[in-house]
Design a protein around this motif. Structure first.
Motif, PDB file in Angstrom:
ATOM      1  N   ALA A   1      -9.348   4.527   9.179  1.00 25.99           N
ATOM      2  CA  ALA A   1     -10.560   3.937   8.615  1.00 25.99           C
ATOM      3  C   ALA A   1     -10.280   3.311   7.249  1.00 25.99           C
ATOM      4  CB  ALA A   1     -11.651   4.998   8.498  1.00 25.99           C
ATOM      5  N   ALA A   2      -9.437   3.972   6.449  1.00 24.92           N
ATOM      6  CA  ALA A   2      -9.069   3.402   5.142  1.00 24.92           C
ATOM      7  C   ALA A   2      -8.349   2.072   5.316  1.00 24.92           C
ATOM      8  CB  ALA A   2      -8.186   4.389   4.376  1.00 24.92           C
ATOM      9  N   GLY A   3      -7.483   1.974   6.321  1.00 27.66           N
ATOM     10  CA  GLY A   3      -6.792   0.716   6.590  1.00 27.66           C
ATOM     11  C   GLY A   3      -7.739  -0.381   7.039  1.00 27.66           C
ATOM     12  N   VAL A   4      -8.708  -0.031   7.900  1.00 29.27           N
ATOM     13  CA  VAL A   4      -9.714  -1.000   8.342  1.00 29.27           C
ATOM     14  C   VAL A   4     -10.478  -1.545   7.134  1.00 29.27           C
ATOM     15  CG1 VAL A   4     -11.911  -1.213   9.575  1.00 29.27           C
ATOM     16  CG2 VAL A   4      -9.964  -0.084  10.676  1.00 29.27           C
ATOM     17  N   GLN A   5     -10.882  -0.647   6.229  1.00 24.28           N
ATOM     18  CA  GLN A   5     -11.647  -1.085   5.061  1.00 24.28           C
ATOM     19  C   GLN A   5     -10.814  -2.001   4.169  1.00 24.28           C
ATOM     20  OE1 GLN A   5     -11.845  -0.643   1.519  1.00 24.28           O
ATOM     21  NE2 GLN A   5     -13.720  -1.866   1.714  1.00 24.28           N
ATOM     22  N   ARG A   6      -9.563  -1.660   3.948  1.00 22.37           N
ATOM     23  CA  ARG A   6      -8.709  -2.483   3.084  1.00 22.37           C
ATOM     24  C   ARG A   6      -8.460  -3.867   3.681  1.00 22.37           C
ATOM     25  NH1 ARG A   6      -4.017   1.245   0.277  1.00 22.37           N
ATOM     26  NH2 ARG A   6      -5.358   2.996  -0.316  1.00 22.37           N
TER      27      ARG A   6
ATOM     28  N   HIS B   1       0.856  -1.178   0.000  1.00 21.40           N
ATOM     29  CA  HIS B   1       0.000   0.000   0.000  1.00 21.40           C
ATOM     30  C   HIS B   1       0.894   1.230   0.000  1.00 21.40           C
ATOM     31  CE1 HIS B   1      -3.379  -2.614   1.427  1.00 21.40           C
ATOM     32  NE2 HIS B   1      -2.387  -3.252   2.027  1.00 21.40           N
ATOM     33  N   THR B   2       0.492   2.278  -0.676  1.00 24.26           N
ATOM     34  CA  THR B   2       1.319   3.477  -0.746  1.00 24.26           C
ATOM     35  C   THR B   2       0.521   4.713  -0.339  1.00 24.26           C
ATOM     36  OG1 THR B   2       0.776   3.829  -3.089  1.00 24.26           O
ATOM     37  CG2 THR B   2       2.750   2.529  -2.591  1.00 24.26           C
ATOM     38  N   HIS B   3       1.231   5.698   0.178  1.00 23.07           N
ATOM     39  CA  HIS B   3       0.634   6.990   0.513  1.00 23.07           C
ATOM     40  C   HIS B   3       1.766   8.011   0.577  1.00 23.07           C
ATOM     41  CE1 HIS B   3      -2.344   9.767   1.755  1.00 23.07           C
ATOM     42  NE2 HIS B   3      -2.160   9.704   3.062  1.00 23.07           N
ATOM     43  N   PHE B   4       1.464   9.233   0.176  1.00 21.06           N
ATOM     44  CA  PHE B   4       2.502  10.269   0.116  1.00 21.06           C
ATOM     45  C   PHE B   4       2.727  10.959   1.455  1.00 21.06           C
ATOM     46  CE2 PHE B   4      -1.598  11.828  -1.453  1.00 21.06           C
ATOM     47  CZ  PHE B   4      -1.880  12.831  -0.528  1.00 21.06           C
ATOM     48  N   ASP B   5       1.897  10.674   2.430  1.00 16.71           N
ATOM     49  CA  ASP B   5       1.950  11.343   3.733  1.00 16.71           C
ATOM     50  C   ASP B   5       2.298  10.309   4.794  1.00 16.71           C
ATOM     51  OD1 ASP B   5       1.416  12.512   6.177  1.00 16.71           O
ATOM     52  OD2 ASP B   5      -0.688  12.929   5.772  1.00 16.71           O
TER      53      ASP B   5
ATOM     54  N   LEU C   1      -2.040   1.206  10.924  1.00  6.92           N
ATOM     55  CA  LEU C   1      -2.755   0.961  12.178  1.00  6.92           C
ATOM     56  C   LEU C   1      -4.125   0.357  11.903  1.00  6.92           C
ATOM     57  CD1 LEU C   1      -2.774   1.521  15.339  1.00  6.92           C
ATOM     58  CD2 LEU C   1      -4.004   3.617  14.756  1.00  6.92           C
ATOM     59  N   GLY C   2      -4.850   0.922  10.916  1.00  6.03           N
ATOM     60  CA  GLY C   2      -6.163   0.389  10.578  1.00  6.03           C
ATOM     61  C   GLY C   2      -6.087  -1.012  10.016  1.00  6.03           C
TER      62      GLY C   2
ATOM     63  N   LEU D   1      -7.210  15.398   5.965  1.00  4.62           N
ATOM     64  CA  LEU D   1      -7.942  15.562   4.713  1.00  4.62           C
ATOM     65  C   LEU D   1      -7.307  14.817   3.552  1.00  4.62           C
ATOM     66  CD1 LEU D   1     -10.479  17.086   3.785  1.00  4.62           C
ATOM     67  CD2 LEU D   1      -8.989  18.898   2.959  1.00  4.62           C
ATOM     68  N   ASN D   2      -5.964  14.789   3.490  1.00  3.10           N
ATOM     69  CA  ASN D   2      -5.358  14.123   2.324  1.00  3.10           C
ATOM     70  C   ASN D   2      -5.512  12.601   2.371  1.00  3.10           C
ATOM     71  OD1 ASN D   2      -3.368  13.356   4.151  1.00  3.10           O
ATOM     72  ND2 ASN D   2      -1.911  14.910   3.481  1.00  3.10           N
ATOM     73  N   ALA D   3      -6.070  12.062   3.465  1.00  3.87           N
ATOM     74  CA  ALA D   3      -6.393  10.631   3.481  1.00  3.87           C
ATOM     75  C   ALA D   3      -7.565  10.307   2.559  1.00  3.87           C
ATOM     76  CB  ALA D   3      -6.731  10.187   4.903  1.00  3.87           C
ATOM     77  N   LEU D   4      -8.275  11.326   2.083  1.00  3.66           N
ATOM     78  CA  LEU D   4      -9.321  11.062   1.099  1.00  3.66           C
ATOM     79  C   LEU D   4      -8.727  10.450  -0.163  1.00  3.66           C
ATOM     80  CD1 LEU D   4     -11.593  14.222   1.464  1.00  3.66           C
ATOM     81  CD2 LEU D   4     -11.956  11.926   2.410  1.00  3.66           C
ATOM     82  N   ALA D   5      -7.430  10.674  -0.393  1.00  4.69           N
ATOM     83  CA  ALA D   5      -6.757  10.006  -1.515  1.00  4.69           C
ATOM     84  C   ALA D   5      -6.740   8.495  -1.313  1.00  4.69           C
ATOM     85  CB  ALA D   5      -5.336  10.535  -1.668  1.00  4.69           C
ATOM     86  N   LEU D   6      -6.631   8.041  -0.056  1.00  8.96           N
ATOM     87  CA  LEU D   6      -6.667   6.606   0.237  1.00  8.96           C
ATOM     88  C   LEU D   6      -8.068   6.049   0.055  1.00  8.96           C
ATOM     89  CD1 LEU D   6      -4.547   6.649   3.530  1.00  8.96           C
ATOM     90  CD2 LEU D   6      -3.778   5.844   1.285  1.00  8.96           C
ATOM     91  N   MET D   7      -9.068   6.858   0.352  1.00  7.56           N
ATOM     92  CA  MET D   7     -10.454   6.400   0.253  1.00  7.56           C
ATOM     93  C   MET D   7     -10.873   6.109  -1.190  1.00  7.56           C
ATOM     94  SD  MET D   7     -11.880   6.007   3.160  1.00  7.56           S
ATOM     95  CE  MET D   7     -11.751   6.434   4.895  1.00  7.56           C
ATOM     96  N   ARG D   8     -10.193   6.701  -2.140  1.00  5.94           N
ATOM     97  CA  ARG D   8     -10.540   6.456  -3.537  1.00  5.94           C
ATOM     98  C   ARG D   8     -10.345   4.988  -3.915  1.00  5.94           C
ATOM     99  NH1 ARG D   8      -7.269  11.393  -6.369  1.00  5.94           N
ATOM    100  NH2 ARG D   8      -5.601  10.333  -5.228  1.00  5.94           N
ATOM    101  N   GLN D   9      -9.559   4.255  -3.120  1.00  8.07           N
ATOM    102  CA  GLN D   9      -9.225   2.872  -3.464  1.00  8.07           C
ATOM    103  C   GLN D   9     -10.015   1.849  -2.643  1.00  8.07           C
ATOM    104  OE1 GLN D   9      -4.874   2.429  -3.459  1.00  8.07           O
ATOM    105  NE2 GLN D   9      -4.702   4.640  -3.624  1.00  8.07           N
ATOM    106  N   CYS D  10     -11.150   2.268  -2.054  1.00  9.92           N
ATOM    107  CA  CYS D  10     -11.950   1.344  -1.249  1.00  9.92           C
ATOM    108  C   CYS D  10     -12.511   0.224  -2.121  1.00  9.92           C
ATOM    109  CB  CYS D  10     -13.085   2.093  -0.556  1.00  9.92           C
ATOM    110  SG  CYS D  10     -12.515   3.178   0.779  1.00  9.92           S
ATOM    111  N   SER D  11     -12.480  -0.993  -1.599  1.00 12.68           N
ATOM    112  CA  SER D  11     -12.899  -2.166  -2.364  1.00 12.68           C
ATOM    113  C   SER D  11     -14.361  -2.513  -2.169  1.00 12.68           C
ATOM    114  CB  SER D  11     -12.035  -3.370  -1.959  1.00 12.68           C
ATOM    115  OG  SER D  11     -12.138  -3.592  -0.559  1.00 12.68           O
ATOM    116  N   ALA D  12     -15.070  -1.773  -1.328  1.00 15.58           N
ATOM    117  CA  ALA D  12     -16.495  -2.013  -1.074  1.00 15.58           C
ATOM    118  C   ALA D  12     -17.142  -0.658  -0.807  1.00 15.58           C
ATOM    119  CB  ALA D  12     -16.677  -2.948   0.126  1.00 15.58           C
ATOM    120  N   PRO D  13     -18.466  -0.570  -0.884  1.00 19.00           N
ATOM    121  CA  PRO D  13     -19.126   0.722  -0.647  1.00 19.00           C
ATOM    122  C   PRO D  13     -18.696   1.332   0.683  1.00 19.00           C
ATOM    123  CG  PRO D  13     -20.699  -0.885  -1.453  1.00 19.00           C
ATOM    124  CD  PRO D  13     -19.436  -1.640  -1.197  1.00 19.00           C
TER     125      PRO D  13
END
Length: 557
Positions: free
Chosen positions: A426-431, A50-54, A63-64, A450-462
């Protein structure tokens, strides 16, 4: 060039060793000094990257993942302040027990304290928060592969909870083609490469024994508190409490179904306090309690003994009761201490909970706001999904007003209870679970990450993110903050519109103005998929005032 090749061999062995300790997920931030680790992770067939710029968000993403998967998650960052940004997630993991493995690339010793770029003193920088810290030497074939793999195994064997910090200095050059050199260094480990076990295995510490006087204690009047425990543990605990006939008071993090709901209200009742004074034993499962009235009662209660059961170490009881601190998993304790059928000794508490529920309905049935959203939270949840709750005011409203379904997975960061990294977690929990996910948090918490919304774009379920925009940190409205300074120095209203944030990250957006519209917006996402940011623009102080009013009403009953 040979230095770069050996760096890669060294990193390959580190990552392979970690897979022998259940590491499946690796969270990676961009950086040059960490190149050997990044390429080794990317090449490993059994690792999910998994990747993230922050880096701060990356730590919370890990953690999630660890929170929901129950397995250790590795993090790879470059040297310098990139490492320091992992501190908040590390602190949270140390308090709530998620297992992280921080692989921090570093400059070699000769580049420290001499003005070299991006070079700071990284060994020991996290103080006592890691459960184990391993400061590796600069990679060299003069150190055997056996030493490196056994050093990793030894560090991981200490990880009963929390994080392991492995500091990894790498000398330049960092890049180059793999020329095939140094394969014989890896071959020192022989057929270990064909297996799946650690090089060095450690026998686990045995669970705590059963309490020898339990048969006597279970005949007495007991009260059970469910704190931070998982859904499966919650279901087992409900059955145990029901058989014993003991009242079960649940924190919002426990998926017990709240047999005695709205405890944050009815615990203010003189009748409830009078009944609970008769308790001879209080047994708390899990730490990290949320509700103010529950914390106040927990601190003031004086049973004959107070038992606290949690697999994590430490006292976990800020009130310092006399009693027993039993470090063992909840299922193991319940199995060792069977219940015996007894009548309910405190039926008056059911009456208290029913009165609180009626008062909530009278106050909220025809309203729209954060209190009403917290009350109707169960009806917003996706089927076979999960809930992630933010901190500050919204988690307290959910704790006071929502009767969440039994066995429904609930996640939160209630160790240090910070608002940083909530969306990333939350993004980690979902993944980790790939389940439909409802995230509920406040506006300041959302802005902070706020920039974690970039991670949310990759959610695998609603996934639905409900941001309660009450224009600031309204948790301070519940506290005796100086009125003249409250807005400027505590609540700090930002006057923002999250529609622009949703657009920037390509997320669907809705801004309902009624509970009907809120249900429709959420239901559409569960039915059609995707990720939706739902902004609840509510009156600034209504939520806090509603909670204060209902607690006051309960205290008169």
């Amino acid at each position: 060039m040979s230095v770069a090749v050996f760096n890669r061999r060294w990193a390959t062995l580190i990552l392979e060793s970690l897979t022998r300790h259940q590491v499946k997920h690796v969270c990676i931030a961009p950086g040059s000094r960490s190149t050997a680790l990044t390429l080794a992770a990317a090449a490993h067939p059994h690792l999910i990257c998994h990747t993230h710029f922050d880096e701060r968000g990356l730590g919370h993403l890990a953690l999630g993942l660890a929170k929901a998967s129950g397995t250790p998650v590795a993090v790879i960052v470059t040297s310098g302040t990139a490492v320091a940004n992992l501190y908040p997630a590390l602190i949270e993991a140390s308090l709530t027990g998620e297992k992280l493995v921080l692989l921090t690339a570093d400059r070699p010793p000769e580049l420290i304290d001499c003005g070299a770029n991006q070079a700071i003193r990284q060994p020991g920088m996290f103080a006592s928060y890691p459960v184990q810290a391993l400061d590796l030497p600069r990679p060299t074939p003069e150190i055997s592969a056996r030493w490196l793999v056994s050093a990793i195994d030894n560090a991981m064997a200490q990880q009963t909870h929390g994080a392991v910090h492995i500091n990894c200095p790498f000398a330049e050059p960092l890049y180059g083609e793999d020329t095939g050199e140094y394969t014989e260094w890896l071959e020192q480990l022989g057929d270990w490469w064909q297996g799946h076990q650690p090089w060095l295995s450690f026998a686990p510490v045995q669970n705590s024994p059963a309490q020898p006087d339990w048969l006597s204690w279970r005949q007495k009047r007991g009260v059970i508190i469910a704190g931070r425990i998982c859904a499966h543990e919650s279901e087992l605990l409900v059955q145990w409490a029901d058989k014993l006939g003991w009242p079960l008071i649940s924190d919002v993090q426990a998926a017990t179904g709240n047999p005695l709901p709205y405890a944050d209200l009815w615990l203010a009742s003189p009748q409830a306090k009078s009944v609970l004074e008769r308790a001879q034993l209080v047994v708390q499962f899990g730490g990290g309690l949320t509700g103010k009235r529950l914390l106040q009662w927990q601190a003031a209660c004086q049973p004959e003994e107070y038992w606290l059961i949690d697999a994590l170490p430490g006292r976990l009881d800020p009130a310092q009761h006399r009693g027993r601190r039993i470090q063992t998993p909840v299922p193991a304790f319940l199995l060792q201490h069977p219940a015996q059928h007894q009548p309910d000794w405190a039926p008056e508490l059911d009456e208290c909970a029913a009165r609180a529920g009626h008062a909530i309905e009278l106050h909220l049935a025809s309203t729209f706001g954060e209190a009403a959203a917290a009350w109707q939270l169960p009806s917003l949840l996706p089927e076979h999904g999960q809930l992630f709750l933010g901190n500050s005011l919204i988690v307290r409203l959910a704790d006071a007003f929502a009767q969440l379904p039994a066995g429904y997975p609930i996640f939160a960061n209630r160790g240090a209870s910070g608002i940083d990294g909530l969306l990333s977690t939350a993004a980690g929990v979902q993944r980790a679970t790939c389940k439909p996910t409802l995230v509920l948090l406040g506006d300041i918490s959302a802005l902070y990450d706020l920039n974690a919304l970039a991670l949310m774009r990759q959610c695998s379920a609603p996934t639905v993110i409900i941001v309660v925009n009450n224009n600031g940190g309204q948790i301070f409205s519940l506290l005796p903050t100086p009125e003249a300074e409250r807005q400027q120095f505590y609540c700090m209203p930002q006057n923002v519109d999250f529609q622009h944030a949703a657009a920037m990250f390509g997320l669907d957006y809705a801004s309902p103005t009624s509970m009907t519209e809120l249900h429709d917006a959420v239901t559409q996402c569960w039915q059609h998929g995707g990720v939706k940011l739902v902004e609840l623009k509510v009156n600034e102080t209504d939520g806090a005032e509603c909670l204060r009013s209902l607690v006051s009403e309960a205290s008169q009953s």
